[in-house]
Design a protein around this motif. Structure first.
Motif, PDB file in Angstrom:
ATOM      1  N   MET A  16       0.826  -1.209   0.000  1.00 36.71           N
ATOM      2  CA  MET A  16       0.000   0.000   0.000  1.00 36.71           C
ATOM      3  C   MET A  16       0.859   1.258   0.000  1.00 36.71           C
ATOM      4  O   MET A  16       0.585   2.223  -0.708  1.00 36.71           O
ATOM      5  CB  MET A  16      -0.935  -0.007   1.206  1.00 36.71           C
ATOM      6  CG  MET A  16      -1.953  -1.135   1.181  1.00 36.71           C
ATOM      7  SD  MET A  16      -3.166  -0.999   2.508  1.00 36.71           S
ATOM      8  CE  MET A  16      -4.024   0.493   2.052  1.00 36.71           C
ATOM      9  N   SER A  17       1.923   1.239   0.799  1.00 34.24           N
ATOM     10  CA  SER A  17       2.784   2.414   0.894  1.00 34.24           C
ATOM     11  C   SER A  17       3.527   2.658  -0.417  1.00 34.24           C
ATOM     12  O   SER A  17       3.595   3.791  -0.901  1.00 34.24           O
ATOM     13  CB  SER A  17       3.788   2.224   2.031  1.00 34.24           C
ATOM     14  OG  SER A  17       4.660   3.326   2.125  1.00 34.24           O
ATOM     15  N   ALA A  18       4.094   1.589  -0.998  1.00 37.25           N
ATOM     16  CA  ALA A  18       4.837   1.735  -2.251  1.00 37.25           C
ATOM     17  C   ALA A  18       3.921   2.209  -3.376  1.00 37.25           C
ATOM     18  O   ALA A  18       4.313   3.045  -4.202  1.00 37.25           O
ATOM     19  CB  ALA A  18       5.493   0.405  -2.623  1.00 37.25           C
ATOM     20  N   ARG A  19       2.711   1.687  -3.403  1.00 39.52           N
ATOM     21  CA  ARG A  19       1.751   2.099  -4.434  1.00 39.52           C
ATOM     22  C   ARG A  19       1.433   3.589  -4.314  1.00 39.52           C
ATOM     23  O   ARG A  19       1.377   4.317  -5.314  1.00 39.52           O
ATOM     24  CB  ARG A  19       0.475   1.274  -4.308  1.00 39.52           C
ATOM     25  CG  ARG A  19      -0.570   1.585  -5.364  1.00 39.52           C
ATOM     26  CD  ARG A  19      -1.821   0.780  -5.120  1.00 39.52           C
ATOM     27  NE  ARG A  19      -2.856   1.099  -6.093  1.00 39.52           N
ATOM     28  CZ  ARG A  19      -4.101   0.668  -6.031  1.00 39.52           C
ATOM     29  NH1 ARG A  19      -4.475  -0.131  -5.039  1.00 39.52           N
ATOM     30  NH2 ARG A  19      -4.978   1.012  -6.945  1.00 39.52           N
ATOM     31  N   SER A  20       1.235   4.041  -3.086  1.00 37.45           N
ATOM     32  CA  SER A  20       0.918   5.442  -2.849  1.00 37.45           C
ATOM     33  C   SER A  20       2.077   6.345  -3.269  1.00 37.45           C
ATOM     34  O   SER A  20       1.887   7.370  -3.928  1.00 37.45           O
ATOM     35  CB  SER A  20       0.591   5.655  -1.373  1.00 37.45           C
ATOM     36  OG  SER A  20       0.372   7.019  -1.085  1.00 37.45           O
ATOM     37  N   HIS A  21       3.306   5.957  -2.895  1.00 39.97           N
ATOM     38  CA  HIS A  21       4.479   6.749  -3.251  1.00 39.97           C
ATOM     39  C   HIS A  21       4.724   6.729  -4.760  1.00 39.97           C
ATOM     40  O   HIS A  21       5.154   7.737  -5.341  1.00 39.97           O
ATOM     41  CB  HIS A  21       5.712   6.224  -2.513  1.00 39.97           C
ATOM     42  CG  HIS A  21       5.777   6.612  -1.070  1.00 39.97           C
ATOM     43  ND1 HIS A  21       6.003   7.900  -0.661  1.00 39.97           N
ATOM     44  CD2 HIS A  21       5.629   5.874   0.065  1.00 39.97           C
ATOM     45  CE1 HIS A  21       6.012   7.955   0.663  1.00 39.97           C
ATOM     46  NE2 HIS A  21       5.785   6.740   1.130  1.00 39.97           N
ATOM     47  N   TYR A  22       4.465   5.592  -5.391  1.00 40.19           N
ATOM     48  CA  TYR A  22       4.682   5.468  -6.836  1.00 40.19           C
ATOM     49  C   TYR A  22       3.769   6.416  -7.612  1.00 40.19           C
ATOM     50  O   TYR A  22       4.190   7.049  -8.589  1.00 40.19           O
ATOM     51  CB  TYR A  22       4.444   4.028  -7.280  1.00 40.19           C
ATOM     52  CG  TYR A  22       4.646   3.801  -8.765  1.00 40.19           C
ATOM     53  CD1 TYR A  22       5.924   3.703  -9.305  1.00 40.19           C
ATOM     54  CD2 TYR A  22       3.556   3.689  -9.632  1.00 40.19           C
ATOM     55  CE1 TYR A  22       6.118   3.507 -10.658  1.00 40.19           C
ATOM     56  CE2 TYR A  22       3.735   3.498 -10.990  1.00 40.19           C
ATOM     57  CZ  TYR A  22       5.030   3.404 -11.496  1.00 40.19           C
ATOM     58  OH  TYR A  22       5.209   3.216 -12.840  1.00 40.19           O
ATOM     59  N   THR A  65      11.126   5.027  -2.129  1.00 43.38           N
ATOM     60  CA  THR A  65      11.877   3.886  -2.645  1.00 43.38           C
ATOM     61  C   THR A  65      12.012   2.806  -1.580  1.00 43.38           C
ATOM     62  O   THR A  65      11.941   1.606  -1.873  1.00 43.38           O
ATOM     63  CB  THR A  65      13.260   4.344  -3.124  1.00 43.38           C
ATOM     64  OG1 THR A  65      13.108   5.386  -4.092  1.00 43.38           O
ATOM     65  CG2 THR A  65      14.034   3.193  -3.749  1.00 43.38           C
ATOM     66  N   ALA A  66      12.187   3.222  -0.329  1.00 47.13           N
ATOM     67  CA  ALA A  66      12.321   2.264   0.771  1.00 47.13           C
ATOM     68  C   ALA A  66      11.048   1.450   0.961  1.00 47.13           C
ATOM     69  O   ALA A  66      11.103   0.294   1.390  1.00 47.13           O
ATOM     70  CB  ALA A  66      12.671   2.997   2.061  1.00 47.13           C
ATOM     71  N   ALA A  67       9.889   2.031   0.647  1.00 48.47           N
ATOM     72  CA  ALA A  67       8.635   1.287   0.762  1.00 48.47           C
ATOM     73  C   ALA A  67       8.639   0.093  -0.189  1.00 48.47           C
ATOM     74  O   ALA A  67       8.197  -1.005   0.165  1.00 48.47           O
ATOM     75  CB  ALA A  67       7.452   2.207   0.461  1.00 48.47           C
ATOM     76  N   ALA A  68       9.159   0.296  -1.407  1.00 50.04           N
ATOM     77  CA  ALA A  68       9.269  -0.811  -2.360  1.00 50.04           C
ATOM     78  C   ALA A  68      10.330  -1.808  -1.915  1.00 50.04           C
ATOM     79  O   ALA A  68      10.170  -3.026  -2.080  1.00 50.04           O
ATOM     80  CB  ALA A  68       9.597  -0.262  -3.747  1.00 50.04           C
TER      81      ALA A  68
END
Length: 278
Positions: free
Chosen positions: A77-83, A192-195
């Motif tokens: 969820m976090s990586a998707r949001s940041h992306y 990037t760290a979320a991914a």
């Protein structure tokens, strides 16, 4: 499984309470300080598991495995949001991600086989370094004007992946300070760290699940060293408390909050070391 739950209802209720507290604390501090919830969830579980009569030799494995499992949905969820906001450096992940994955696989293999005391000491030592970085690193200090390339980049990926898995943490705790130390923009480092967290958590969680399969003394609703109540209780409470932590952070001085957390992390790490050597 049903007979186990029926024979130990108190343990199931106590475990649920522990996971609720761990998730809430992890989410609050993640939002408050921008650190991964695992750096909080693992020691909370480790220190509360004795009250559930969980054997010392599997206590840290269970805390690490459960923490890694909870990181999977939150990192997605976090990586998707940041992306969506352009905060994930896909080009960096193409060259750094495979090294992190290899490190995570190595860490998963070692972490599932070493003694619980070794995992505890690894967590404590790295947590001390993280606390020192948070407390004493000057604002804006960098080591180099750009992130390394080639073999050094690969080595750093192995270190981040391997130690993160054995500590039960995602990408943020180690990769964000590392990236920013090499002049990487903070927001892009966090995204990037979320991914990176997903690259670490997926093999780590499944590896600890397999490593603990058939292990005696596990609490109810456990698949190896992953407790399924972690999904049901840690993830929702963590996600619910993270916005509150972010709100408090904006209303207080971040430097003071980071200093206080560094102190708490320092004391926690020392307590874990003391538990191993005594």
């Amino acid at each position: 499984m049903i007979e186990t739950l029926a024979s130990q209802p108190w343990q199931l209720a106590a475990l649920a309470a522990v996971l609720l507290v761990a998730g809430a604390c992890g989410g609050l501090l993640a939002g408050l300080l921008g650190v991964g919830g695992g750096i909080v969830i693992v020691p909370v579980l480790y220190m509360l598991f004795p009250f559930l009569d969980i054997a010392p030799e599997i206590r840290m494995h269970l805390a690490v495995g459960t923490s890694l499992a909870t990181i999977i949905p939150t990192s997605i969820m976090s990586a998707r949001s940041h992306y969506k906001r352009g905060g994930v450096d896909v080009e960096l992940l193409k060259t750094w991600g495979p090294w992190i994955l290899v490190g995570a696989l190595i860490g998963t293999y070692l972490g599932g086989r070493v003694a619980g005391e070794v995992l505890t000491l690894i967590f404590a030592v790295v947590a001390l370094l993280v606390a020192a970085n948070m407390a004493f690193r000057p604002e804006g200090m960098t080591l180099a004007p750009a992130f390394p390339r080639g073999l050094l980049r690969g080595f750093l990926g192995l270190v981040v992946g391997g130690f993160s898995v054995m500590m039960g943490i995602g990408g943020g705790t180690l990769s964000v300070p590392l990236l920013t130390a090499f002049s990487y923009p903070v927001r892009r480092a966090v995204g990037t760290a979320a991914a990176v967290g997903l690259i670490i958590a997926l093999p780590g969680a499944f590896g600890f699940m397999l490593a603990g399969w058939g292990q005696g003394g596990l609490p109810p609703l456990s698949l190896g060293y992953v407790n399924l109540l972690g999904f049901a209780l840690i993830v929702p409470t963590s996600m619910a408390m993270a916005p509150l932590g972010a709100k408090i952070a904006h209303a207080r001085r971040p430097k003071l909050l980071r200093g206080l957390f560094a102190l708490v992390l320092l004391l926690t790490a020392l307590r874990m070391v003391y538990g191993v050597v005594t």
